[in-house]
Each structure stands twice: as structure tokens, then as C-alpha cells.
Design a protein around this motif. Structure first.
Motif, PDB file in Angstrom:
ATOM      1  N   SER A  66       0.833  -1.199   0.000  1.00  0.00           N
ATOM      2  CA  SER A  66       0.000   0.000   0.000  1.00  0.00           C
ATOM      3  C   SER A  66       0.870   1.252   0.000  1.00  0.00           C
ATOM      4  N   VAL A  67       0.668   2.102  -0.986  1.00  0.00           N
ATOM      5  CA  VAL A  67       1.379   3.377  -1.050  1.00  0.00           C
ATOM      6  C   VAL A  67       0.503   4.430  -0.387  1.00  0.00           C
ATOM      7  N   LYS A  68       1.066   5.172   0.538  1.00  0.00           N
ATOM      8  CA  LYS A  68       0.310   6.200   1.238  1.00  0.00           C
ATOM      9  C   LYS A  68       0.322   7.485   0.409  1.00  0.00           C
ATOM     10  N   TRP A  69      -0.661   7.595  -0.472  1.00  0.00           N
ATOM     11  CA  TRP A  69      -0.744   8.758  -1.348  1.00  0.00           C
ATOM     12  C   TRP A  69      -1.198   9.975  -0.545  1.00  0.00           C
ATOM     13  N   PRO A  70      -0.759  11.180  -0.929  1.00  0.00           N
ATOM     14  CA  PRO A  70      -1.086  12.388  -0.151  1.00  0.00           C
ATOM     15  C   PRO A  70      -2.469  12.943  -0.481  1.00  0.00           C
ATOM     16  N   THR A  71      -3.494  12.141  -0.303  1.00  0.00           N
ATOM     17  CA  THR A  71      -4.845  12.544  -0.713  1.00  0.00           C
ATOM     18  C   THR A  71      -5.378  13.736   0.084  1.00  0.00           C
ATOM     19  N   LYS A  72      -4.982  13.852   1.347  1.00  0.00           N
ATOM     20  CA  LYS A  72      -5.415  14.992   2.153  1.00  0.00           C
ATOM     21  C   LYS A  72      -4.525  16.205   1.932  1.00  0.00           C
ATOM     22  N   GLN A  73      -3.243  15.937   1.760  1.00  0.00           N
ATOM     23  CA  GLN A  73      -2.289  17.034   1.563  1.00  0.00           C
ATOM     24  C   GLN A  73      -2.413  17.640   0.174  1.00  0.00           C
ATOM     25  N   TYR A  74      -2.709  16.797  -0.835  1.00  0.00           N
ATOM     26  CA  TYR A  74      -2.727  17.245  -2.234  1.00  0.00           C
ATOM     27  C   TYR A  74      -3.936  16.606  -2.920  1.00  0.00           C
ATOM     28  N   PRO A  75      -5.052  17.308  -3.029  1.00  0.00           N
ATOM     29  CA  PRO A  75      -6.304  16.741  -3.546  1.00  0.00           C
ATOM     30  C   PRO A  75      -6.218  15.992  -4.879  1.00  0.00           C
ATOM     31  N   PRO A  76      -5.388  16.428  -5.860  1.00  0.00           N
ATOM     32  CA  PRO A  76      -5.319  15.662  -7.105  1.00  0.00           C
ATOM     33  C   PRO A  76      -4.948  14.194  -6.911  1.00  0.00           C
ATOM     34  N   ALA A  77      -4.289  13.856  -5.790  1.00  0.00           N
ATOM     35  CA  ALA A  77      -3.876  12.472  -5.540  1.00  0.00           C
ATOM     36  C   ALA A  77      -5.072  11.551  -5.325  1.00  0.00           C
ATOM     37  N   SER A  78      -6.223  12.123  -5.002  1.00  0.00           N
ATOM     38  CA  SER A  78      -7.416  11.307  -4.770  1.00  0.00           C
ATOM     39  C   SER A  78      -8.191  11.033  -6.049  1.00  0.00           C
ATOM     40  N   LYS A  79      -7.761  11.647  -7.152  1.00  0.00           N
ATOM     41  CA  LYS A  79      -8.451  11.461  -8.425  1.00  0.00           C
ATOM     42  C   LYS A  79      -7.817  10.291  -9.189  1.00  0.00           C
ATOM     43  N   PRO A  80      -8.624   9.599 -10.023  1.00  0.00           N
ATOM     44  CA  PRO A  80      -8.089   8.431 -10.747  1.00  0.00           C
ATOM     45  C   PRO A  80      -7.060   8.819 -11.805  1.00  0.00           C
ATOM     46  N   LYS A  81      -6.048   7.981 -11.906  1.00  0.00           N
ATOM     47  CA  LYS A  81      -5.051   8.074 -12.970  1.00  0.00           C
ATOM     48  C   LYS A  81      -4.143   9.304 -12.899  1.00  0.00           C
TER      49      LYS A  81
ATOM     50  N   GLU B 273       0.837  25.213  -4.878  1.00  0.00           N
ATOM     51  CA  GLU B 273       1.027  25.324  -3.430  1.00  0.00           C
ATOM     52  C   GLU B 273      -0.268  25.690  -2.723  1.00  0.00           C
ATOM     53  N   ALA B 274      -1.156  26.376  -3.442  1.00  0.00           N
ATOM     54  CA  ALA B 274      -2.444  26.732  -2.854  1.00  0.00           C
ATOM     55  C   ALA B 274      -3.301  25.493  -2.597  1.00  0.00           C
ATOM     56  N   LEU B 275      -3.003  24.409  -3.308  1.00  0.00           N
ATOM     57  CA  LEU B 275      -3.742  23.163  -3.128  1.00  0.00           C
ATOM     58  C   LEU B 275      -3.175  22.299  -2.012  1.00  0.00           C
ATOM     59  N   ILE B 276      -1.950  22.609  -1.620  1.00  0.00           N
ATOM     60  CA  ILE B 276      -1.234  21.735  -0.697  1.00  0.00           C
ATOM     61  C   ILE B 276      -1.493  22.124   0.754  1.00  0.00           C
ATOM     62  N   ASN B 277      -1.827  21.122   1.540  1.00  0.00           N
ATOM     63  CA  ASN B 277      -1.942  21.306   2.982  1.00  0.00           C
ATOM     64  C   ASN B 277      -0.590  20.972   3.593  1.00  0.00           C
ATOM     65  N   ASN B 278       0.176  21.990   3.912  1.00  0.00           N
ATOM     66  CA  ASN B 278       1.546  21.788   4.395  1.00  0.00           C
ATOM     67  C   ASN B 278       1.543  21.344   5.853  1.00  0.00           C
ATOM     68  N   ASN B 279       1.361  20.051   6.057  1.00  0.00           N
ATOM     69  CA  ASN B 279       1.325  19.528   7.420  1.00  0.00           C
ATOM     70  C   ASN B 279       2.522  18.638   7.734  1.00  0.00           C
ATOM     71  N   ASN B 280       3.544  18.709   6.891  1.00  0.00           N
ATOM     72  CA  ASN B 280       4.763  17.929   7.138  1.00  0.00           C
ATOM     73  C   ASN B 280       5.902  18.852   7.525  1.00  0.00           C
ATOM     74  N   GLU B 281       6.848  18.321   8.280  1.00  0.00           N
ATOM     75  CA  GLU B 281       8.066  19.062   8.559  1.00  0.00           C
ATOM     76  C   GLU B 281       8.917  19.107   7.304  1.00  0.00           C
ATOM     77  N   ASP B 282       9.785  20.086   7.237  1.00  0.00           N
ATOM     78  CA  ASP B 282      10.619  20.246   6.056  1.00  0.00           C
ATOM     79  C   ASP B 282      11.790  19.284   6.119  1.00  0.00           C
TER      80      ASP B 282
END
Length: 201
Positions: A82-97, A180-189
Motif C-alpha cells: 500500500s502506497v500512502k498517497w497524499p490525498t489529504k495534503q494534495y487533492p489531485p492524488a485522490s483522483k483516478p489516474k 502550493e495553494a492546493l497543498i496542505n503543508n502539514n509535514n516538517e521540512d
């Protein structure tokens, strides 16, 4: 002036395709926005900061690429994990393909394109180099599944020079701000995980 490898490594005339994608790091598995450039021999990816410079973070030799896989289900079937895609951090990751796995002899690079059209263009462009004569599997992969299938997202921009030469121009800066406006920056750098990847093997 941008930082990174010498300009001669990525010549403007050799740049085949480019664009922004999210990329998973190799160690901490965090996701970062990167600018990717495709040449006949390599894929280069950069950290781009608006108002600063483009820093080369890594390279992928196309001679080491085994295959390209697009889509969460297809990638899951390939990797058997299972790959943990950034669906919450980056909405396009939740879309198919929109997701892409670049499988090399040593590791697999996981990326997410802004939309399906960009992802498919990356898939086609890379496959055209690593499978220049095509395969039956490749033909199946390229069955049209989007509208405007023949539209090049960057055709009207004529951006065919590397950021090594142009730096972060205003057009790219606008693209970065939009993504960047789409990204939820919840990770440390945790950019240090990519150190050492910037060397061309």
C-alpha cells in the motif's frame, strides 16, 4: 541564477517535457512539490522556491527505468504494498489516474501529477523513450481515457528551456503558487532526504 548541475547537462534543445508534480521522498516518505524535466537520457527534478532559485534535487537515468505505471490500483498491484498517497495534503492524488510510479532497477519513484492529462502526457513521453518501438502492453496503457487526449498542457507556453537557464520565471512562479495553494503543508521540512540523489550515476 539557479543552483544545481551545470547547464550543459540539461540543454534547452534536449528538453522534451516538463512540469510540476508531487514526489515522495525515499527515506521519510514525505511529499514535496518538485519541478520535473525530461530529456532523452534523464529525468531531472528540482526544488523551486518563488523569489529564490531552482535547486536540483535528483536525477533518474532513463536507461535504468524498467517501466511506467499510472493509477493507484495499477501501482498497488505492481508494488504488492500500500502506497500512502497524499490525498489529504494534495487533492489531485485522490483522483483516478493522476499517480505515476517510475520503476527503475534500484527503486521506484512515486509522483502525483496535477491532473490526469498531465499524468498521461508524462507516461507517454517517458514510454516513448524507454520503449521506442512500442509494446502490446504499452498500447493497452495508452487507450484514451480522457477528453482532449491530444492536447499538450504546455504547448501554448513554449517552455522548452530548462530552469537551469531560465531560473524561476514569472510563468513558472504562477504555476508554483497555484499548486502550493492546493497543498496542505502539514509535514516538517525534510529536504535532507534527497541529498545525494542529485548526482548523476
Amino acid at each position: 541564477m539557479s543552483k544545481g548541475r551545470p547547464e550543459s547537462i540539461v540543454g534547452g534543445n534536449d528538453l522534451l517535457f516538463s512540469g510540476l508534480m508531487m514526489k515522495q521522498g525515499s527515506l521519510f516518505k514525505n511529499w514535496r512539490l518538485r519541478w520535473f524535466e525530461l530529456t532523452p537520457t534523464h529525468i531531472f527534478y528540482f526544488k523551486c522556491v518563488v523569489g529564490s532559485s531552482a535547486e536540483l534535487k535528483g536525477t533518474i537515468k532513463l536507461s535504468d527505468v524498467v517501466r511506467i505505471v499510472r493509477g493507484n490500483e495499477e501501482i498497488g498491484h505492481l508494488s504488492k504494498k500500500s502506497v500512502k498517497w497524499p490525498t489529504k495534503q494534495y487533492p489531485p492524488a485522490s483522483k483516478p489516474k493522476t499517480t505515476i510510479a517510475i520503476v527503475t532497477k534500484k527503486r521506484t519513484y512515486y509522483t502525483v501529477a496535477p491532473d490526469r492529462l498531465h499524468a498521461k502526457k508524462w507516461e507517454k513521453a517517458i514510454n516513448a523513450i524507454i520503449h521506442p518501438h512500442g509494446t502490446s502492453e504499452q498500447s493497452h496503457t495508452f487507450v484514451a481515457d480522457e477528453e482532449d487526449d491530444d492536447v499538450d498542457p504546455y504547448a501554448d507556453r513554449q517552455r522548452r528551456q530548462t530552469v537551469m537557464k531560465t531560473g524561476i520565471d514569472e510563468e513558472l512562479a504562477n504555476d508554483i503558487r497555484e499548486q502550493e495553494a492546493l497543498i496542505n503543508n502539514n509535514n516538517e521540512d525534510d529536504d535532507d532526504e534527497e541529498e545525494g540523489e542529485a548526482k548523476t550515476k
